[in-house]
Scaffold this active site. Structure first.
Site, PDB file in Angstrom:
ATOM      1  N   CYS A  80     -22.426   5.349  29.462  1.00 58.17           N
ATOM      2  CA  CYS A  80     -22.559   3.898  29.375  1.00 58.17           C
ATOM      3  C   CYS A  80     -21.570   3.281  30.360  1.00 58.17           C
ATOM      4  O   CYS A  80     -20.375   3.570  30.301  1.00 58.17           O
ATOM      5  CB  CYS A  80     -22.257   3.450  27.949  1.00 58.17           C
ATOM      6  N   GLU A  81     -22.052   2.464  31.252  1.00 61.50           N
ATOM      7  CA  GLU A  81     -21.161   1.891  32.260  1.00 61.50           C
ATOM      8  C   GLU A  81     -20.222   0.828  31.685  1.00 61.50           C
ATOM      9  O   GLU A  81     -19.262   0.435  32.336  1.00 61.50           O
ATOM     10  CB  GLU A  81     -21.945   1.323  33.438  1.00 61.50           C
ATOM     11  N   HIS A  82     -20.474   0.385  30.471  1.00 61.51           N
ATOM     12  CA  HIS A  82     -19.613  -0.632  29.864  1.00 61.51           C
ATOM     13  C   HIS A  82     -18.376  -0.037  29.199  1.00 61.51           C
ATOM     14  O   HIS A  82     -17.334  -0.692  29.130  1.00 61.51           O
ATOM     15  CB  HIS A  82     -20.397  -1.450  28.838  1.00 61.51           C
ATOM     16  N   HIS A  83     -18.489   1.196  28.675  1.00 64.88           N
ATOM     17  CA  HIS A  83     -17.373   1.806  27.951  1.00 64.88           C
ATOM     18  C   HIS A  83     -17.008   3.194  28.479  1.00 64.88           C
ATOM     19  O   HIS A  83     -16.039   3.786  28.015  1.00 64.88           O
ATOM     20  CB  HIS A  83     -17.712   1.931  26.457  1.00 64.88           C
ATOM     21  N   GLN A 121     -29.232   2.104  29.780  1.00 64.53           N
ATOM     22  CA  GLN A 121     -30.516   2.728  29.494  1.00 64.53           C
ATOM     23  C   GLN A 121     -31.682   1.944  30.074  1.00 64.53           C
ATOM     24  O   GLN A 121     -32.652   2.530  30.558  1.00 64.53           O
ATOM     25  CB  GLN A 121     -30.675   2.908  27.983  1.00 64.53           C
ATOM     26  N   HIS A 149     -26.313   6.102  21.558  1.00 64.31           N
ATOM     27  CA  HIS A 149     -25.173   5.634  22.342  1.00 64.31           C
ATOM     28  C   HIS A 149     -23.894   5.737  21.516  1.00 64.31           C
ATOM     29  O   HIS A 149     -23.779   5.071  20.479  1.00 64.31           O
ATOM     30  CB  HIS A 149     -25.397   4.177  22.761  1.00 64.31           C
ATOM     31  N   CYS A 151     -21.123   4.496  22.233  1.00 69.79           N
ATOM     32  CA  CYS A 151     -20.426   3.204  22.230  1.00 69.79           C
ATOM     33  C   CYS A 151     -20.899   2.347  21.054  1.00 69.79           C
ATOM     34  O   CYS A 151     -20.247   1.370  20.688  1.00 69.79           O
ATOM     35  CB  CYS A 151     -20.597   2.474  23.555  1.00 69.79           C
TER      36      CYS A 151
END
Length: 195
Positions: A80-83, A121, A149, A151
């Site tokens: 996940c590019e956010h976390h 995703q 996920h 996250c």
């Protein structure tokens, strides 16, 4: 897929700083090699950044086949590019050829190439379907991804057992409701998944 060429000393330094920032001692026995392990793991997990997954669709075979080609349950792992936490799942990829087909392993490699990078995703799903449309010029392409996920499951909402489903339908699979129903039915048919 070969690991990406990453700046190992820089990642080691950053991981060491993170360990200090959370109150750990990066020099204790169990953590001494952790910065290097993380750096090498990132090389594997980010290998798709130095790859053009579309290259797997360049070798085609001319075939007069005009029915669905579907590869289900392609296991993948991404970040996940956010976390920068993992999400893992299965991709179902299909296309309706218009004279060109590729080896089935190429579809799995396409998924892997786009998954091995910081990702969301929704983008992963569309990248796969769009690459097939652009490289093979089929009558239609489809990608459905089901993923868990971390996250979402180990932090934040902490909703264990939740699965995210995304779809990207192109060409006839988007325009024609009967074709859309057929491809989704084939993707979710569990009877044949026990081959």
């Amino acid at each position: 897929m070969a690991p990406a060429k990453v700046d190992i000393p820089r990642i080691e330094h950053a991981v060491r700083e993170i360990l200090i920032a959370v109150g750990e001692d990066p020099d204790r026995e169990g953590l001494i090699k952790t910065p290097n392990r993380v750096a090498r793991a990132y090389g594997e997990l980010m290998a798709g950044l130095q790859d053009d997954p579309r290259r797997h669709l360049k070798t085609v075979f001319n075939e007069r086949y005009d029915e669905v080609v579907l590869l289900r349950d392609i296991e993948f792992h991404s970040l996940c590019e956010h976390h920068l936490l993992p999400f893992t799942g299965r991709a179902h990829v299909a296309y309706l050829p218009d004279g060109k087909v590729v080896g089935l392993s190429k579809l799995a490699r396409l998924v892997e190439g786009f998954a091995r990078r910081p990702q969301v995703q929704e983008r992963l799903t569309t990248q796969i379907a769009d690459a097939i449309m652009e490289e093979l010029s089929p009558i239609g392409s489809a990608c459905v991804i089901e993923a868990v996920h971390t996250c979402m499951t180990i932090r934040g909402a902490k909703k264990h057992g939740s699965t995210m489903v995304t779809s990207a339908l192109r060409g006839i699979f988007k325009e024609n409701s009967a074709s859309r129903s057929e491809i989704l039915s084939l993707m979710y048919s569990k009877a044949s998944s026990k081959v």
